[in-house]
Design an enzyme around this catalytic site. Structure first.
Site, PDB file in Angstrom:
ATOM      1  N   CYS A 121       0.814  -1.221   0.000  1.00 14.95           N
ATOM      2  CA  CYS A 121       0.000   0.000   0.000  1.00 14.95           C
ATOM      3  C   CYS A 121       0.848   1.272   0.000  1.00 14.95           C
ATOM      4  O   CYS A 121       0.371   2.336  -0.381  1.00 14.95           O
ATOM      5  CB  CYS A 121      -0.957   0.003   1.184  1.00 14.95           C
ATOM      6  SG  CYS A 121      -2.143  -1.350   1.100  1.00 14.95           S
ATOM      7  N   HIS A 257      -3.251   7.534   1.864  1.00 17.88           N
ATOM      8  CA  HIS A 257      -3.661   6.195   1.423  1.00 17.88           C
ATOM      9  C   HIS A 257      -5.094   5.980   1.910  1.00 17.88           C
ATOM     10  O   HIS A 257      -5.430   6.296   3.045  1.00 17.88           O
ATOM     11  CB  HIS A 257      -2.724   5.147   2.015  1.00 17.88           C
ATOM     12  CG  HIS A 257      -3.177   3.743   1.777  1.00 17.88           C
ATOM     13  ND1 HIS A 257      -3.609   3.311   0.544  1.00 17.88           N
ATOM     14  CD2 HIS A 257      -3.278   2.672   2.613  1.00 17.88           C
ATOM     15  CE1 HIS A 257      -3.950   2.037   0.635  1.00 17.88           C
ATOM     16  NE2 HIS A 257      -3.767   1.631   1.877  1.00 17.88           N
ATOM     17  N   ASN A 287     -10.085   0.240  -0.588  1.00 19.31           N
ATOM     18  CA  ASN A 287      -8.625   0.267  -0.485  1.00 19.31           C
ATOM     19  C   ASN A 287      -8.035  -0.333  -1.766  1.00 19.31           C
ATOM     20  O   ASN A 287      -8.146  -1.539  -1.987  1.00 19.31           O
ATOM     21  CB  ASN A 287      -8.200  -0.526   0.750  1.00 19.31           C
ATOM     22  CG  ASN A 287      -6.698  -0.513   0.974  1.00 19.31           C
ATOM     23  OD1 ASN A 287      -5.929  -0.151   0.088  1.00 19.31           O
ATOM     24  ND2 ASN A 287      -6.284  -0.929   2.157  1.00 19.31           N
TER      25      ASN A 287
HETATM   26  O1  UT7 Z   1      -3.984  -0.853   3.262  1.00 16.13           O
HETATM   27  C1  UT7 Z   1      -3.126  -1.419   4.206  1.00 16.13           C
HETATM   28  C2  UT7 Z   1      -3.414  -0.862   5.511  1.00 16.13           C
HETATM   29  N1  UT7 Z   1      -4.603  -1.473   6.038  1.00 16.13           N
HETATM   30  C3  UT7 Z   1      -5.314  -0.799   6.895  1.00 16.13           C
HETATM   31  O2  UT7 Z   1      -5.026   0.338   7.154  1.00 16.13           O
HETATM   32  C4  UT7 Z   1      -6.437  -1.497   7.595  1.00 16.13           C
HETATM   33  C5  UT7 Z   1      -6.371  -1.217   9.060  1.00 16.13           C
HETATM   34  N2  UT7 Z   1      -7.426  -1.810   9.799  1.00 16.13           N
HETATM   35  C6  UT7 Z   1      -8.723  -1.420   9.731  1.00 16.13           C
HETATM   36  O3  UT7 Z   1      -9.056  -0.571   8.944  1.00 16.13           O
HETATM   37  C7  UT7 Z   1      -9.712  -2.005  10.693  1.00 16.13           C
HETATM   38  O4  UT7 Z   1      -9.035  -2.686  11.714  1.00 16.13           O
HETATM   39  C8  UT7 Z   1     -10.744  -2.942  10.028  1.00 16.13           C
HETATM   40  C9  UT7 Z   1     -11.686  -2.147   9.139  1.00 16.13           C
HETATM   41  C10 UT7 Z   1     -10.016  -3.992   9.203  1.00 16.13           C
HETATM   42  C11 UT7 Z   1     -11.566  -3.636  11.095  1.00 16.13           C
HETATM   43  O5  UT7 Z   1     -12.217  -2.675  11.906  1.00 16.13           O
HETATM   44  P1  UT7 Z   1     -12.176  -2.812  13.508  1.00 16.13           P
HETATM   45  O6  UT7 Z   1     -12.986  -1.725  14.023  1.00 16.13           O
HETATM   46  O7  UT7 Z   1     -10.730  -2.876  13.891  1.00 16.13           O
HETATM   47  O8  UT7 Z   1     -12.940  -4.157  13.740  1.00 16.13           O
HETATM   48  P2  UT7 Z   1     -12.423  -5.481  14.444  1.00 16.13           P
HETATM   49  O9  UT7 Z   1     -11.433  -6.179  13.575  1.00 16.13           O
HETATM   50  O10 UT7 Z   1     -12.038  -5.170  15.844  1.00 16.13           O
HETATM   51  O11 UT7 Z   1     -13.753  -6.310  14.487  1.00 16.13           O
HETATM   52  C12 UT7 Z   1     -14.866  -5.915  15.314  1.00 16.13           C
HETATM   53  C13 UT7 Z   1     -15.993  -6.894  15.105  1.00 16.13           C
HETATM   54  C14 UT7 Z   1     -15.536  -8.339  15.228  1.00 16.13           C
HETATM   55  O12 UT7 Z   1     -16.578  -9.061  15.828  1.00 16.13           O
HETATM   56  P3  UT7 Z   1     -16.502  -9.468  17.396  1.00 16.13           P
HETATM   57  O13 UT7 Z   1     -15.239 -10.263  17.531  1.00 16.13           O
HETATM   58  O14 UT7 Z   1     -16.447  -8.163  18.121  1.00 16.13           O
HETATM   59  O15 UT7 Z   1     -17.746 -10.241  17.588  1.00 16.13           O
HETATM   60  C15 UT7 Z   1     -15.395  -8.787  13.788  1.00 16.13           C
HETATM   61  O16 UT7 Z   1     -15.588 -10.165  13.631  1.00 16.13           O
HETATM   62  O17 UT7 Z   1     -16.503  -6.742  13.771  1.00 16.13           O
HETATM   63  C16 UT7 Z   1     -16.507  -8.023  13.138  1.00 16.13           C
HETATM   64  N3  UT7 Z   1     -16.334  -7.825  11.698  1.00 16.13           N
HETATM   65  C17 UT7 Z   1     -17.364  -7.580  10.873  1.00 16.13           C
HETATM   66  N4  UT7 Z   1     -18.683  -7.479  11.086  1.00 16.13           N
HETATM   67  C18 UT7 Z   1     -19.462  -7.233  10.019  1.00 16.13           C
HETATM   68  C19 UT7 Z   1     -15.188  -7.834  10.978  1.00 16.13           C
HETATM   69  N5  UT7 Z   1     -15.453  -7.616   9.680  1.00 16.13           N
HETATM   70  C20 UT7 Z   1     -16.792  -7.469   9.587  1.00 16.13           C
HETATM   71  C21 UT7 Z   1     -17.665  -7.219   8.519  1.00 16.13           C
HETATM   72  N6  UT7 Z   1     -18.984  -7.102   8.785  1.00 16.13           N
HETATM   73  N7  UT7 Z   1     -17.238  -7.074   7.241  1.00 16.13           N
END
Ligand code: UT7
Length: 330
Positions: A121, A257, A287
Site C-alpha cells: 500500500c 492512502h 482500499n
Molecule cells: O492498506 C493497508 C493498511 N490497512 C489498513 O489500514 C487497515 C487497518 N485496519 C482497519 O481498517 C480495521 O481494523 C478494520 C476495518 C479492518 C476492522 O475494523 P475494527 O474496528 O478494527 O474491527 P475489528 O477487527 O475489531 O472487528 C470488530 C468486530 C468483530 O466481531 P466481534 O469479535 O467483536 O464479535 C469482527 O468479527 O466486527 C466483526 N467484523 C465484521 N462485522 C461485520 C469484521 N469484519 C466485519 C464485517 N462485517 N465485514
C-alpha cells in the site's frame, strides 16, 4: 534532502495526472447476500460505500496502461517522450516480467526503461520518491509513475474481515525535470520519508507465491495494522515536512492512502489539518493499495481541490510493514 538550500536544484515537477477505474462497481450491499456483514457495518467501520472490480481477464497492466494514457494526455505528451515507467504494484499480471514492461509495450514505447516497485500500500510513495531521485540524479528526464492493483484477485471471499475492504484501479502521474531555487516555495517533489520494518510482516501478507505454487489470499490483523497506521502516518508526514522546512500549517492537501476513513481522520487530526483539506475517495474506491494515492491525486484535481502551486502531502502504510510520505508542490 533539504528543501531550503536556496541554490539552483533539479526538481521533479508534476506535469500530468490521470486514472482508470474498471467498469464494474460493487456496492456494500452485494457482500451482505453471501456474508454475515452489512452496509451499515462497512460504512461505519471503514467509510467504504462501493469499490470497482476488474473484469475477468483484465490484468493490472491493462488498468495501469489506461491510467498512464490519461496522465500522458493531461501532460500533452506522447509515450516516447517518457524515459522511465515506474509501476507500484503487488498484483503484477505474472510473477515476471514486470507489469511495467507490459505497460511499456502496451503504450508502444520502444525506448526508455520500465520496472515495478513492490511496497504494497506504500508502493506509490516509494515509487514517487524513487522517480524523484532518478530525475535529480539525471537518469531520467521524464518519468511515468503509476500505482495499479487488482487486489480482488487476492481476496478470500469467505473472510468478511478483509474481502469487503479492497478494490481495483490505477492512477498515474507524469514527472518532468525542471529547475528550482532550492527553497520550499519550489514546485515539484520537495522531500520524502521512507520506512519499513519486516518484524511486522505477519500483520498483513499474502499466504501464497513462488514458494507455495499458489497465488494465495490476503491475510490481515486489522487491529494491529490500524494501531501502526495511527502512530506512524502522522509521524512520517511530519518528518517529510520537516525535511522540506515546512509544517502542518503549510499543507493545502493531505492525500492519504485510502484504507479507512477513521485512520484518515485520525492522521489529519494529529497533523492539525482540517478534514476539508484532505482528499477522500475511500467511499468510492475502497482500499486500492498502491493505486489509492494516485487515484486520489487525479480525482482531487478533477474535483478542483488540488490547484497549481498547492502543497500536497501524500502518506501511506501497508504490508511489510512499509510506510512513508512525500511532500510536493503541484
Ligand atoms: O492498506 C493497508 C493498511 N490497512 C489498513 O489500514 C487497515 C487497518 N485496519 C482497519 O481498517 C480495521 O481494523 C478494520 C476495518 C479492518 C476492522 O475494523 P475494527 O474496528 O478494527 O474491527 P475489528 O477487527 O475489531 O472487528 C470488530 C468486530 C468483530 O466481531 P466481534 O469479535 O467483536 O464479535 C469482527 O468479527 O466486527 C466483526 N467484523 C465484521 N462485522 C461485520 C469484521 N469484519 C466485519 C464485517 N462485517 N465485514
Amino acid at each position: 534532502m533539504d528543501g531550503n538550500t536556496t541554490a539552483p536544484v533539479v526538481r521533479a515537477l508534476i506535469r500530468g495526472v490521470g486514472h482508470y477505474l474498471p467498469a464494474r462497481v460493487v456496492p456494500n450491499a452485494e457482500f451482505a447476500a453471501t456474508l454475515d456483514t452489512s452496509d451499515e457495518w462497512i460504512r461505519a467501520r471503514t467509510g467504504i460505500e462501493r469499490r470497482h472490480f476488474a473484469a475477468e481477464g483484465q490484468g493490472t497492466s491493462d488498468l495501469a496502461a489506461r491510467a498512464a494514457r490519461a496522465a500522458l494526455a493531461d501532460a500533452g505528451l506522447q509515450p516516447d517522450d517518457i524515459d522511465a515507467v515506474i509501476l507500484a504494484t503487488s498484483t503484477p499480471d505474472l510473477t515476471f516480467p514486470s507489469a511495467a514492461t507490459m505497460v511499456q509495450a502496451e503504450l508502444g514505447m520502444t525506448r526508455g526503461f520500465a520496472y515495478d516497485v513492490q511496497a504494497v500500500c506504500a508502493g506509490f510513495v516509494f515509487a514517487l520518491a524513487n522517480a524523484d531521485a532518478m530525475i535529480r540524479a539525471g537518469l531520467a528526464r521524464r518519468a511515468l509513475v503509476i500505482g495499479a492493483e487488482t487486489f480482488s484477485r487476492l481476496m478470500d471471499w469467505t473472510d468478511r474481515s478483509t474481502c469487503v475492504l479492497f478494490g481495483d484501479g490505477a492512477g498515474a502521474v507524469v514527472l518532468e525535470a525542471g529547475q528550482g531555487v532550492g527553497s520550499a516555495a519550489d514546485r515539484g517533489v520537495l522531500s520524502a520519508d521512507l520506512h519499513s520494518d519486516g518484524r511486522y510482516r505477519a500483520a498483513l501478507y499474502v499466504d501464497g507465491g513462488v514458494s507455495t505454487g499458489t497465488i494465495g489470499h490476503l491475510r490481515m490483523q486489522g487491529k494491529e495494522v490500524f494501531r501502526h497506521a495511527i502512530e506512524k502516518l502522522a509521524e512520517t508526514a511530519h518528518r517529510a515536512l520537516d525535511k522540506a522546512g515546512l509544517t502542518g500549517a503549510d499543507v493545502d492537501w493531505i492525500v492519504p492512502h485510502q484504507a479507512n476513513l477513521r485512520i484518515i481522520a485520525a492522521t489529519a487530526q494529529r497533523m492539525q489539518v482540517p478534514m476539508d483539506r484532505v482528499v477522500v475517495t475511500v467511499q468510492d474506491h475502497g482500499n486500492t493499495s498502491a493505486a489509492s494515492i494516485p487515484l486520489a491525486l487525479s480525482v482531487g484535481r478533477q474535483r478542483g481541490q488540488i490547484r497549481d502551486g498547492d502543497l500536497v502531502v501524500a502518506e501511506a502504510i501497508g504490508g511489510g510493514l512499509a510506510w512513508g510520505s512525500v511532500v510536493l508542490r503541484w
